[in-house]
Write a protein that holds these residues in place. Sequence first.
Motif, PDB file in Angstrom:
ATOM      1  N   MET A  42       0.019  -6.863  42.549  1.00  0.00           N
ATOM      2  CA  MET A  42      -0.567  -5.529  42.590  1.00  0.00           C
ATOM      3  C   MET A  42       0.508  -4.482  42.317  1.00  0.00           C
ATOM      4  O   MET A  42       1.551  -4.488  42.975  1.00  0.00           O
ATOM      5  CB  MET A  42      -1.168  -5.291  43.982  1.00  0.00           C
ATOM      6  N   PRO A  43       0.332  -3.578  41.333  1.00  0.00           N
ATOM      7  CA  PRO A  43       1.357  -2.581  41.037  1.00  0.00           C
ATOM      8  C   PRO A  43       1.641  -1.714  42.247  1.00  0.00           C
ATOM      9  O   PRO A  43       0.729  -1.278  42.933  1.00  0.00           O
ATOM     10  CB  PRO A  43       0.744  -1.763  39.897  1.00  0.00           C
TER      11      PRO A  43
ATOM     12  N   ILE B  55      -5.897  -0.855  35.854  1.00  0.00           N
ATOM     13  CA  ILE B  55      -6.710  -0.569  37.034  1.00  0.00           C
ATOM     14  C   ILE B  55      -7.524   0.703  36.818  1.00  0.00           C
ATOM     15  O   ILE B  55      -8.736   0.744  37.079  1.00  0.00           O
ATOM     16  CB  ILE B  55      -5.809  -0.424  38.275  1.00  0.00           C
ATOM     17  N   PHE B  56      -6.869   1.745  36.332  1.00  0.00           N
ATOM     18  CA  PHE B  56      -7.551   3.022  36.088  1.00  0.00           C
ATOM     19  C   PHE B  56      -8.706   2.855  35.104  1.00  0.00           C
ATOM     20  O   PHE B  56      -9.821   3.328  35.339  1.00  0.00           O
ATOM     21  CB  PHE B  56      -6.539   4.045  35.568  1.00  0.00           C
TER      22      PHE B  56
ATOM     23  N   THR C  52     -14.717  -1.068  44.260  1.00  0.00           N
ATOM     24  CA  THR C  52     -15.025  -2.433  44.689  1.00  0.00           C
ATOM     25  C   THR C  52     -15.220  -3.356  43.495  1.00  0.00           C
ATOM     26  O   THR C  52     -14.669  -4.463  43.445  1.00  0.00           O
ATOM     27  CB  THR C  52     -16.287  -2.449  45.564  1.00  0.00           C
ATOM     28  N   ALA C  53     -15.997  -2.906  42.505  1.00  0.00           N
ATOM     29  CA  ALA C  53     -16.252  -3.727  41.331  1.00  0.00           C
ATOM     30  C   ALA C  53     -14.974  -3.961  40.536  1.00  0.00           C
ATOM     31  O   ALA C  53     -14.720  -5.064  40.042  1.00  0.00           O
ATOM     32  CB  ALA C  53     -17.308  -3.068  40.455  1.00  0.00           C
TER      33      ALA C  53
ATOM     34  N   GLY D 246      -9.199  -9.014  40.810  1.00  0.00           N
ATOM     35  CA  GLY D 246      -8.658  -9.889  41.851  1.00  0.00           C
ATOM     36  C   GLY D 246      -7.938  -9.156  42.953  1.00  0.00           C
ATOM     37  O   GLY D 246      -7.067  -9.746  43.617  1.00  0.00           O
ATOM     38  N   TYR D 247      -8.231  -7.862  43.167  1.00  0.00           N
ATOM     39  CA  TYR D 247      -7.616  -7.077  44.228  1.00  0.00           C
ATOM     40  C   TYR D 247      -8.685  -6.641  45.232  1.00  0.00           C
ATOM     41  O   TYR D 247      -9.883  -6.639  44.931  1.00  0.00           O
ATOM     42  CB  TYR D 247      -6.927  -5.825  43.664  1.00  0.00           C
TER      43      TYR D 247
END
Length: 294
Positions: free
Chosen positions: A1-2, A14-15, A25-26, A32-33
């Motif tokens: 995770m960054p 991610i953004f 959530t989706a 995978g986080y």
Amino acid sequence: MPDTHELSSGLLRIFVEVARLGSFTAAGSRLGYTQSAISRQISALEEDAGTPLFDRLPRGVRPTEPGRRLLLHAEAVLDRLEAARRELADLRELATGRLRVGAFATADASLVPKAIAAFRAAHPAVTVTLTEAYTPGLARQLRGGELDVAVLSGDGPFEGVDLRKLRDDTMLVALPAGHRLARRRRVRLIDLADEEWIAGSDRPEETLISSCLARGFRPRIGFVARDWMAKQGFVAAGVGITLIPSIAAESVRSDICLVRLHPDEVPTRAVHAATPSGVALSPATRAFLAIVGN
């Protein structure tokens, strides 16, 4: 995770995923986080941007105007990175790229064309170019980054290049079809002491016929012709004789005869495949070296 607030590719992914799915959530499920991990990263990104990037709604999130502007750039950056990854993979797999080959003239009679043909059959998507020059010029072009690989003659020394020996190139005597020695199985150099020679220079010590000097006679040079096809033309016309490298023997014209020299007197030169020293070889170069070395 960054865990950095900079616009790393991981954070941009991610953004973009949150913007596309409209949900922390989706996006977390897709990447995978956890939802909370995604939320922390977006909050950190908003802090760096100095403005909200998403509106938090009762059901999901939606990009704000700054968020929509950033989304355009983020998608473009990720697309370029993906294109770069694909291009690097294609280069590794020889699905693209170029190969710049150099060679001296007689190597272009058979050795290099066969190697290029085999390379192109195996890797048709790679663009191959050929430069023909004398060995010193080829070595300079290798050092200057103008060639990826070159076939050189002689033992050098060649500064700034790495050599891989391909073969020893022995010399054959080229005679006019009606010459008195044309039917001999082999001859000695002394048998040719009275002949007129076609050579690449008027100084025999600078040419392939320099071995005559070691046999006690200075060859009489009638004409100077640097191109090996031109030498054959003079021989076929009965003007003189010359030496033909075995590397080019199968391409010799049919109206001249090739006769072997005595094994103790055969002039020999080394043929090398050369690459620039200290340079990482491209996948295409490595593949060509494997082919030309067989």
